[in-house]
Design a protein around this motif. Structure first.
Motif, PDB file in Angstrom:
ATOM      1  N   PHE A  94      -2.153 -26.528  89.275  1.00 30.29           N
ATOM      2  CA  PHE A  94      -2.024 -27.869  88.708  1.00 30.29           C
ATOM      3  C   PHE A  94      -0.676 -27.911  87.986  1.00 30.29           C
ATOM      4  O   PHE A  94      -0.427 -27.094  87.101  1.00 30.29           O
ATOM      5  N   GLU A  95       0.202 -28.852  88.359  1.00 30.24           N
ATOM      6  CA  GLU A  95       1.525 -28.948  87.750  1.00 30.24           C
ATOM      7  C   GLU A  95       1.782 -30.379  87.326  1.00 30.24           C
ATOM      8  O   GLU A  95       1.383 -31.320  88.006  1.00 30.24           O
ATOM      9  N   TRP A  96       2.479 -30.540  86.195  1.00 28.13           N
ATOM     10  CA  TRP A  96       2.816 -31.878  85.722  1.00 28.13           C
ATOM     11  C   TRP A  96       3.981 -31.809  84.770  1.00 28.13           C
ATOM     12  O   TRP A  96       4.405 -30.750  84.340  1.00 28.13           O
ATOM     13  N   GLU A  97       4.507 -32.994  84.458  1.00 29.45           N
ATOM     14  CA  GLU A  97       5.607 -33.134  83.513  1.00 29.45           C
ATOM     15  C   GLU A  97       5.184 -34.163  82.472  1.00 29.45           C
ATOM     16  O   GLU A  97       4.683 -35.230  82.837  1.00 29.45           O
ATOM     17  N   ASN A  98       5.392 -33.870  81.197  1.00 31.70           N
ATOM     18  CA  ASN A  98       4.982 -34.828  80.174  1.00 31.70           C
ATOM     19  C   ASN A  98       6.092 -35.842  79.890  1.00 31.70           C
ATOM     20  O   ASN A  98       7.157 -35.817  80.533  1.00 31.70           O
ATOM     21  N   ASN A  99       5.855 -36.729  78.949  1.00 31.21           N
ATOM     22  CA  ASN A  99       6.826 -37.792  78.629  1.00 31.21           C
ATOM     23  C   ASN A  99       8.137 -37.256  78.072  1.00 31.21           C
ATOM     24  O   ASN A  99       9.147 -37.953  78.089  1.00 31.21           O
ATOM     25  N   ASN A 100       8.134 -36.031  77.564  1.00 24.19           N
ATOM     26  CA  ASN A 100       9.349 -35.400  77.040  1.00 24.19           C
ATOM     27  C   ASN A 100      10.053 -34.552  78.093  1.00 24.19           C
ATOM     28  O   ASN A 100      10.935 -33.776  77.762  1.00 24.19           O
ATOM     29  N   ARG A 101       9.617 -34.670  79.350  1.00 23.57           N
ATOM     30  CA  ARG A 101      10.170 -33.961  80.499  1.00 23.57           C
ATOM     31  C   ARG A 101       9.930 -32.456  80.455  1.00 23.57           C
ATOM     32  O   ARG A 101      10.637 -31.690  81.086  1.00 23.57           O
ATOM     33  N   VAL A 102       8.923 -32.025  79.699  1.00 19.27           N
ATOM     34  CA  VAL A 102       8.518 -30.630  79.694  1.00 19.27           C
ATOM     35  C   VAL A 102       7.544 -30.440  80.847  1.00 19.27           C
ATOM     36  O   VAL A 102       6.618 -31.234  81.020  1.00 19.27           O
ATOM     37  N   ARG A 103       7.759 -29.404  81.626  1.00 23.93           N
ATOM     38  CA  ARG A 103       6.920 -29.137  82.791  1.00 23.93           C
ATOM     39  C   ARG A 103       5.889 -28.062  82.480  1.00 23.93           C
ATOM     40  O   ARG A 103       6.163 -27.138  81.721  1.00 23.93           O
ATOM     41  N   PHE A 104       4.732 -28.214  83.086  1.00 25.10           N
ATOM     42  CA  PHE A 104       3.614 -27.314  82.846  1.00 25.10           C
ATOM     43  C   PHE A 104       2.986 -26.906  84.172  1.00 25.10           C
ATOM     44  O   PHE A 104       3.024 -27.662  85.140  1.00 25.10           O
TER      45      PHE A 104
END
Length: 91
Positions: free
Chosen positions: A27-37
């Motif tokens: 599972f991969e995503w990017e938050n509103n601060n452009r930090v990727r997880f």
């Protein structure tokens, strides 16, 4: 951060996890601060102790963020990579 909410948001967009070469669900995503997880789950193989009960037969085996790194994390899932490429172009 609430990992469960992030994974549900991922599934709402992509419908299913990306399967890695070892059978783990990515599972991969990017938050509103452009930090990727990235969170990876895998089947419980009956190893370890029996003192912890989970409602699922899967465990999070790794969690990663590029928050404090100089280089951006590269998404493994090509659909996620394309999604955030298009999303950035709209901004």
């Amino acid at each position: 951060m609430n990992l469960g909410n992030s994974i549900r948001a991922y599934l709402k967009i992509f419908k299913e996890p990306f399967m890695d070469e070892k059978g783990g669900k990515v599972f991969e995503w990017e938050n509103n601060n452009r930090v990727r997880f990235r969170a990876v789950t895998d089947k419980i193989k009956g190893e370890g102790d029996n003192f912890h009960s989970t409602p699922s037969d899967e465990l999070i085996i790794t969690f990663y963020s590029d928050r404090n790194l100089k280089e951006r994390m590269e998404f493994k899932n090509p659909l996620v990579k394309e999604y955030y490429k298009i999303t950035k172009q709209k901004m």
